[in-house]
Design a protein around this motif. Structure first.
Motif, PDB file in Angstrom:
ATOM      1  N   GLN A   1       2.096  -9.239  -7.725  1.00  0.00           N
ATOM      2  CA  GLN A   1       1.743  -8.373  -6.625  1.00  0.00           C
ATOM      3  C   GLN A   1       0.979  -7.160  -7.136  1.00  0.00           C
TER       4      GLN A   1
ATOM      5  N   ASP B   1       3.029  -9.911   4.290  1.00  0.00           N
ATOM      6  CA  ASP B   1       2.098 -10.984   3.962  1.00  0.00           C
ATOM      7  C   ASP B   1       0.973 -10.941   4.985  1.00  0.00           C
ATOM      8  N   GLY B   2      -0.089 -10.209   4.654  1.00  0.00           N
ATOM      9  CA  GLY B   2      -1.162 -10.013   5.614  1.00  0.00           C
ATOM     10  C   GLY B   2      -2.518  -9.958   4.945  1.00  0.00           C
ATOM     11  N   ASN B   3      -3.478  -9.517   5.733  1.00  0.00           N
ATOM     12  CA  ASN B   3      -4.856  -9.439   5.268  1.00  0.00           C
ATOM     13  C   ASN B   3      -5.306  -7.987   5.322  1.00  0.00           C
TER      14      ASN B   3
ATOM     15  N   HIS C   1      -8.827  -9.417   2.273  1.00  0.00           N
ATOM     16  CA  HIS C   1      -8.102 -10.016   1.155  1.00  0.00           C
ATOM     17  C   HIS C   1      -6.651 -10.270   1.563  1.00  0.00           C
ATOM     18  N   ASP C   2      -6.155 -11.464   1.195  1.00  0.00           N
ATOM     19  CA  ASP C   2      -4.749 -11.786   1.445  1.00  0.00           C
ATOM     20  C   ASP C   2      -3.880 -10.995   0.478  1.00  0.00           C
TER      21      ASP C   2
ATOM     22  N   GLU D   1       0.146  -9.795  -0.601  1.00  0.00           N
ATOM     23  CA  GLU D   1       1.597  -9.901  -0.544  1.00  0.00           C
ATOM     24  C   GLU D   1       2.183  -8.690  -1.259  1.00  0.00           C
TER      25      GLU D   1
ATOM     26  N   ASP E   1       2.521  -9.844  10.222  1.00  0.00           N
ATOM     27  CA  ASP E   1       2.365  -9.685   8.782  1.00  0.00           C
ATOM     28  C   ASP E   1       3.644  -9.219   8.103  1.00  0.00           C
TER      29      ASP E   1
END
Length: 404
Positions: free
Chosen positions: A158, A190-192, A196-197, A199, A229
């Motif tokens: 991460q 857990d989103g954008n 960009h993704d 976590e 998210d």
């Protein structure tokens, strides 16, 4: 809404929500969250009282839901600010505090607004420190969306960022003996972000040492919510709380009036009532006699937190059919699912009719009307006279001479 539709969530004792959806509600312009509708009315909604006129900056960003199976006499809530609320619950260990916190995020904030957001973050942490200082020492839990990054809680895969305000949060936890229950690297977001993704671990759970020793689990439940998210975090502690007492009411509609009347008639009523104390004693004797006559002649209804006002004895067989059809629909074919939907709709319709009948009867009692045929005819005549234009035959002779 998928989160609140889960049966496991419906059985939870306490729900702590950050950034709840709030809307205008009521003539007074107050705000209320609509999540309570999805929870089926089984929870007390603890939302900071706010007026619509306060604008977006006044909306609360934390909210508690307390299951009605917990005795309401054993808990209380205090709203410190729009970003922090504290729920105090009495348990077998004594009173404990649950602090629900939201810390504003810096992501996506314009350069001109960063100073304002930084000040809001420091204010949230300051209020949290003060609430912990006033809370019950050794029995405190802190949950919330902190939006702060620090190498203490993410893993190598991460983003290992470090916010300056995260050091203040760690200092607060150390000063009040809090331990981090969130497992290192547990994905809570857990989103954008900017295409960009991402976590990360920004939803954290802290607890005093005495409570941390009673931890059963603290993990994210991705299966509960797929459309957001932020992932729900389930924290379970081995604690006992007081259940809400079961209320008992007398069902006077099903009274055996013959037996009741015989019991009352056999009562030896007091005589020689001459003074004020004699009147008071006679009234109390009268009330005791009526209460004694109701024993065994008036059925008792037990009301718990799962009781529904519209579920009468006549609807109980239909309720059983709905439960059976629900079990079949879970593993059956399309026909079983359709049957469950049809029977559930019929139960809802019959319950609505029963509730409407109860409301009409309550209105009759409040207005003094009699729900008999004669009463209905009189009300019909009143409505007719109110809505129809007067004619020459219906106008009294004295008024017929006047111009309309």
């Amino acid at each position: 809404m998928h989160l609140f539709g889960e049966e496991e969530v419906q059985r939870m004792e306490i729900l702590a929500i950050q950034e709840p959806e709030v809307y205008g509600f009521g003539d007074a312009g107050s705000l209320m969250t609509t999540y309570s509708q999805a929870l089926g009315g089984n929870f007390h909604v603890l939302l900071r009282p706010t007026l619509v006129g306060d604008g977006e900056d006044g909306k609360p960003r934390v909210c508690f839901y307390v299951n009605k199976k917990i005795d309401p006499k054993t808990w209380s809530v205090k709203h410190h600010s729009r970003d922090l609320s504290t729920l105090t619950v009495r348990t077998a260990l004594g009173a404990m505090d649950i602090h629900n916190v939201y810390v504003p995020s810096k992501v996506g904030v314009a350069l001109a607004d960063r100073a304002r957001v930084s000040a809001a973050i420091r204010e949230s942490l300051t209020v949290l420190r003060a609430a912990l200082h006033r809370g019950h020492l050794g029995r405190q839990v802190v949950v919330g969306d902190f939006n702060l990054h620090h190498p203490l809680w993410p893993t190598c895969r991460q983003a290992r960022l470090q916010d300056a305000d995260a050091d203040e949060l760690i200092g607060i936890s150390g000063d009040h003996g809090l331990e981090l229950l969130t497992e290192r690297g547990m994905v809570t977001y857990d989103g954008n972000v900017f295409g960009h993704d991402v976590e990360s671990t920004i939803d954290l759970t802290w607890a005093s040492t005495a409570l941390a020793e009673r931890i059963v689990r603290c993990d994210a439940q991705r299966r509960w919510l797929f459309a957001a998210d932020h992932l729900p975090v389930l924290t379970e502690l081995d604690l006992r709380w007081d259940a809400a007492p079961i209320r008992e009411l007398k069902n006077w509609k099903e009274t055996d009036w013959d037996t009741w009347g015989t019991s009352v008639a056999q009562t030896a009523w007091p005589k020689n009532i001459n003074t004020q104390p004699d009147v008071d004693a006679a009234v109390q004797y009268f009330l005791d006699a009526l209460n004694d006559a109701s024993q065994g002649t008036v059925p008792i209804i037990k009301l718990c937190q799962r009781s529904k006002p519209g579920y009468t004895a006549d609807l109980k067989p239909l309720r059983q059919q709905v439960n059976q059809a629900r079990r079949w629909a879970r593993s059956g074919g399309p026909a079983d699912v359709e049957r469950f939907r049809r029977i559930r709709h019929e139960l809802g319709r019959e319950t609505h009719i029963e509730n409407a009948s109860r409301r009409r009867q309550k209105t009759f009692r409040a207005s003094g009307d009699c729900p008999s045929g004669r009463g209905r005819e009189e009300r019909h005549n009143q409505r007719t006279r109110r809505h129809c234009k007067p004619t020459a035959s219906s106008i009294p002779p004295l008024l017929a001479r006047q111009k309309y």
